[in-house]
Write an enzyme that holds these catalytic residues in place. Structure first.
Site, mmCIF file in Angstrom:
data_model
loop_
_atom_site.group_PDB
_atom_site.id
_atom_site.type_symbol
_atom_site.label_atom_id
_atom_site.label_comp_id
_atom_site.label_asym_id
_atom_site.label_seq_id
_atom_site.Cartn_x
_atom_site.Cartn_y
_atom_site.Cartn_z
ATOM 1 N N LYS A 186 41.405 36.880 31.693
ATOM 2 C CA LYS A 186 41.109 37.426 32.951
ATOM 3 C C LYS A 186 39.593 37.874 33.023
ATOM 4 O O LYS A 186 38.577 38.085 31.991
ATOM 5 C CB LYS A 186 41.792 38.949 32.749
ATOM 6 C CG LYS A 186 41.828 39.814 33.950
ATOM 7 C CD LYS A 186 42.547 41.031 33.943
ATOM 8 C CE LYS A 186 42.399 41.948 34.956
ATOM 9 N NZ LYS A 186 43.427 43.318 34.851
ATOM 10 N N SER A 241 46.696 44.379 38.417
ATOM 11 C CA SER A 241 45.212 43.486 38.830
ATOM 12 C C SER A 241 45.278 42.012 37.945
ATOM 13 O O SER A 241 44.336 41.213 38.390
ATOM 14 C CB SER A 241 44.205 44.544 38.474
ATOM 15 O OG SER A 241 43.858 44.545 37.051
ATOM 16 N N SER A 277 48.507 47.087 34.831
ATOM 17 C CA SER A 277 47.995 45.736 35.406
ATOM 18 C C SER A 277 48.346 44.502 34.634
ATOM 19 O O SER A 277 48.319 43.266 35.095
ATOM 20 C CB SER A 277 46.809 45.799 35.651
ATOM 21 O OG SER A 277 46.029 46.727 36.495
#
Length: 489
Positions: free
Chosen positions: A77, A152, A176
């Site tokens: 990420k 996210s 997330s």
């Protein structure tokens, strides 16, 4: 390379046996990403030259038999810093940021000889639940390109679900990792707070953030956690608890026999879609058939979690994001007249709407005259929620329930309604407030879209969650279902 038909252990065995080289595997991974990512939009940055050089070096040295992740590609990420590889947090504020150091988890994966192939998309600074808040692109759900991948960590989830990589790292502040894992039909773990170092994670809510693995199977997830977990002198909140070989214990498909499982009535209340409820009730029946006891329990203060979280998380974010001022870090505006102008214009241009919203909320909650009414009260609610979990887990091995009230929603459907978007995390947020481990795994489908189940455990008892997840996986086939990429349902 068809990642839908293999797992980490099988891939490692093939690398050791030289049925495929690390370079061939890495090149095939990039070829696949380039073919699929024009539609999926999972990646922000690819690391092709460096990754291929690393793969060649691993081939020359020989893939280590005692390194179960050696030679295998991984995605990170883009809020996890990577030395010399652009790290943006999906924000204009950091559009050109090239870190001069690696995050601890980045270092640990390098020590495990994994090959970082690129950085995945996210909601800006990890603030959002759909990956629509990225400053650069909107990632699509692997099962239906008209749906969000969740957030996210939507880029990491979509990359794994679409077969671009077998494993990725995400971060989880209020759901997330778990929510995008559920929306994409993969496995995602939010570890216990402190299990994994946060050093090098671009901070959102420092008392809530945790880095965790996202994979296609429970066993692969367990292998990844063992690689990234452990104490780190750079992160004083990281735990000195020993890190077991989580995957080694995953051999018994009936390992839940004799366990007591709590199913909170609040997790199946109004607002949870019928298909989601039915999937969780069916999962409870599966556990009963395997010899576990499933009791209805109560987490009476769960409903206050979202409000407490958005005060605490936004307050911590407003503090953490002060550093991005156009002078020390981040984008600097042109045509400025004085110091105040630098601050105002740089931050106005660099931050997106959702980040600004949370900074303002956090600043208000911490301001004189409002601290007691908001932040202090939220902290007290947090303690009450922790005590609710503690009471249930005293008599139960773990808690089960849905990850999200609904399957993935349409792109554009909720982005203009922050409150509706926030409520999607109503079932995951309390786990972050309590600092507990939470495992998301596939448990069914609703109109062709995946439904995720969440298992919540005692602090530092990820092993029980993995055993329970593995038992469920071995007695169902949801994790074996793969998307017809982008096929609308």
């Amino acid at each position: 390379m068809d990642y839908f038909k293999t797992d980490l252990a099988s891939l490692h065995a093939d690398l050791v046996a030289k049925k495929i080289s690390a370079r061939e595997l890495t090149q095939a991974t990039f070829d696949n990403i380039k073919t699929t990512d024009a539609q999926v939009d999972a990646f922000l940055t690819l690391n092709e030259d460096a990754a291929l050089k690393q793969a060649t070096k691993i081939d020359e040295q020989g893939v280590a038999t005692d390194q179960p992740l050696a030679g295998i590609p991984v995605a990170l990420k883009d809020n996890i810093v990577t030395k010399g590889l652009k790290t943006t947090a999906a924000s204009k504020m950091l559009a050109n940021f090239n870190p001069v150091y690696d995050a601890t988890v980045t270092e640990k994966l390098a020590q495990a000889q994994m090959i970082t192939v690129g950085k995945t998309n996210l909601d800006e600074f990890a603030m959002g639940g759909s990956t629509e808040n990225s400053a650069f692109k909107t990632t699509k759900n692997a099962w239906d390109y008209t749906k969000v991948p969740g957030g996210s960590s939507g880029g990491s989830a979509a990359a794994v679900a679409s077969g671009q990589v077998l494993a990725a790292l995400g971060s989880d502040t209020g759901g997330s990792i778990r929510q995008p894992a559920a929306f994409n039909g993969i496995v995602g773990l939010k570890p216990t707070y402190g299990r994994v170092s946060r050093w090098g994670l671009i901070a959102f809510g420092s008392s809530l953030d945790q880095i965790g693995p996202m994979t296609r199977s429970v066993k692969d997830n367990a292998t990844m956690l063992s690689a990234i977990a452990g104490h780190d002198e750079h992160d004083l909140t990281s735990s000195t608890q020993p890190v077991p070989d989580f995957a080694a214990d995953l051999t018994d498909a009936t390992s839940v026999k004799g366990m007591r499982i709590g199913l909170p009535k609040e997790f199946l209340a109004d607002g949870v879609a019928d298909d989601v409820k039915q999937a969780i009730l069916a999962a409870a029946d599966t556990y009963r058939q395997l010899g576990a006891t499933v009791d209805e329990v109560s987490l009476p203060h769960n409903k206050y979690g979202v409000a407490a979280y958005y005060i605490i998380g936004s307050s911590e974010a407003s503090s953490n994001l002060q550093r991005f001022d156009g002078i020390r870090y981040g984008h600097r505006a042109d045509d400025v007249k004085n110091l105040e102008d630098v601050y105002v214009k740089s931050r106005s241009e660099g931050f997106g709407d959702e980040v600004k919203r949370r900074i303002m909320l956090g600043t208000f909650s911490l301001s004189a005259g409002f601290y007691d009414a908001y932040f202090l009260k939220a902290a007290k609610v947090r303690t009450v929620i922790m005590n609710d979990f503690k009471a249930v887990l005293k008599d139960h091995d773990f808690i089960m329930g849905p990850v999200a009230p609904t399957p993935a929603f349409g792109i554009g459907d909720e982005i203009k309604d922050p409150i509706t978007m926030y409520m999607n995390d109503v079932l995951t947020i309390p786990v972050n407030l309590a600092g507990l481990p939470g495992l998301s795994l596939p448990a069914g489908f609703s109109q062709g879209l995946p439904v995720g189940m969440q298992l919540i455990g005692r602090p530092f008892d990820e092993s029980t969650l993995y055993k329970a997840g593995y038992a469920f996986e071995q007695n169902t086939d949801f994790h074996l279902q793969v998307p017809t990429l982008g096929g609308q349902h």
